[in-house]
Motif scaffolding. Structure first.
Motif, PDB file in Angstrom:
ATOM      1  N   ALA A 248       1.771  -8.352   4.880  1.00 52.63           N
ATOM      2  CA  ALA A 248       1.253  -7.011   4.565  1.00 52.63           C
ATOM      3  C   ALA A 248       2.375  -6.017   4.825  1.00 52.63           C
ATOM      4  O   ALA A 248       2.978  -6.016   5.900  1.00 52.63           O
ATOM      5  N   LEU A 249       2.653  -5.162   3.837  1.00 49.56           N
ATOM      6  CA  LEU A 249       3.761  -4.212   3.928  1.00 49.56           C
ATOM      7  C   LEU A 249       3.302  -2.801   3.591  1.00 49.56           C
ATOM      8  O   LEU A 249       2.492  -2.606   2.678  1.00 49.56           O
ATOM      9  N   ALA A 250       3.864  -1.830   4.288  1.00 44.91           N
ATOM     10  CA  ALA A 250       3.601  -0.418   4.025  1.00 44.91           C
ATOM     11  C   ALA A 250       4.928   0.327   4.029  1.00 44.91           C
ATOM     12  O   ALA A 250       5.925  -0.154   4.582  1.00 44.91           O
ATOM     13  N   PRO A 251       4.988   1.514   3.421  1.00 48.50           N
ATOM     14  CA  PRO A 251       6.221   2.303   3.480  1.00 48.50           C
ATOM     15  C   PRO A 251       6.587   2.640   4.925  1.00 48.50           C
ATOM     16  O   PRO A 251       5.717   2.818   5.777  1.00 48.50           O
ATOM     17  N   GLY A 252       7.863   2.718   5.185  1.00 53.88           N
ATOM     18  CA  GLY A 252       8.332   3.051   6.532  1.00 53.88           C
ATOM     19  C   GLY A 252       9.839   3.182   6.527  1.00 53.88           C
ATOM     20  O   GLY A 252      10.468   3.225   5.463  1.00 53.88           O
TER      21      GLY A 252
ATOM     22  N   THR B 213       0.830  -1.197   0.000  1.00 53.13           N
ATOM     23  CA  THR B 213       0.000   0.000   0.000  1.00 53.13           C
ATOM     24  C   THR B 213       0.866   1.248   0.000  1.00 53.13           C
ATOM     25  O   THR B 213       2.061   1.187   0.300  1.00 53.13           O
ATOM     26  N   GLY B 214       0.236   2.382  -0.337  1.00 51.71           N
ATOM     27  CA  GLY B 214       0.889   3.670  -0.175  1.00 51.71           C
ATOM     28  C   GLY B 214       0.519   4.327   1.141  1.00 51.71           C
ATOM     29  O   GLY B 214       1.038   5.386   1.489  1.00 51.71           O
ATOM     30  N   PHE B 215      -0.395   3.708   1.888  1.00 55.76           N
ATOM     31  CA  PHE B 215      -0.793   4.221   3.192  1.00 55.76           C
ATOM     32  C   PHE B 215       0.237   3.863   4.251  1.00 55.76           C
ATOM     33  O   PHE B 215       1.070   2.966   4.059  1.00 55.76           O
TER      34      PHE B 215
END
Length: 221
Positions: free
Chosen positions: A135-139, A112-114
């Protein structure tokens, strides 16, 4: 080559959020004092950068780090509230697609971009906490799209042996670019979200699908 990993975007690809991004964005920039006459030009940029990390978008638009972070915090608060109120629903065939892929021995990652908290709010609302392998998100240390980090991080964590054994599906040009930059052999654009056929083809999509439900047939033959 049969894929070892399928990387799926969320909002616009596997879940429909009915314009909640733009609604939450307007609330966020209003909160930090952006006058209403600037809202249309900013919304155009938001639409052009759909799929990218939201904090990155706010930094580009607002410049000042403190304002960007305040706007991002407000965006997350509003969006997550709307998600919890039932305004985010699975797209037809999305859940079956994930189950079908995993039953065939293919690992699946949601990206996601969230922010991570917003991603988990969507997973909780949909009852998808255990649907995918990851599940991966930017960080920290993982840049958002169109960088390849999310795809490559998923590949590392899930033990993929060859980047060519990765398939990616998303509804924006940023999803397609991230897939290509990661070396994925399939960079599929889907037409259930922000991207048009022309947008997705211009970004280098290997496939343009009506929905994610068409993905298993596309990657498995």
């Amino acid at each position: 080559m049969k894929p070892e990993l399928v990387v799926l975007d969320m909002a616009g690809t596997t879940a429909a959020d009915d314009g909640l991004v733009e609604q939450s964005f307007i609330t966020a920039i209003t909160t930090v004092g952006v006058p209403s006459e600037r809202h249309p030009e900013m919304l155009r940029y938001v639409r052009e950068t759909m799929g990218q990390s939201k904090i990155t978008v706010f930094r580009a638009l607002l410049g000042e780090e403190s304002s960007a972070r305040r706007a991002d915090d407000e965006f997350r608060r509003v969006y997550e509230g709307l998600v919890h109120s039932g305004r985010c629903v699975p797209l037809p065939g999305a859940e079956d697609t994930v189950r079908r892929l995993r039953a065939d021995g293919i690992k699946v990652a949601f990206t996601t971009g969230f922010a991570a908290g917003t991603q988990h709010a969507i997973l909780d609302a949909l009852g998808w906490q255990d649907l995918a392998d990851l599940a991966l998100a930017p960080g920290p240390g993982v840049r958002g799209r169109p960088y390849p980090d999310l795809v490559l991080t998923a590949a590392l964590r899930l033990g993929v042996t060859d980047v060519r054994a990765i398939a990616v599906a998303g509804d924006t040009p940023s999803d397609v670019l991230a897939a290509a930059r990661a070396g994925a052999s399939v960079a599929a654009g889907v037409l259930t979200g922000a991207g048009t056929v022309d947008d997705l083809r211009a970004a280098g999509a290997t496939h343009v699908l009506g929905s994610v439900a068409e993905l298993p047939a596309a990657v498995q033959g």
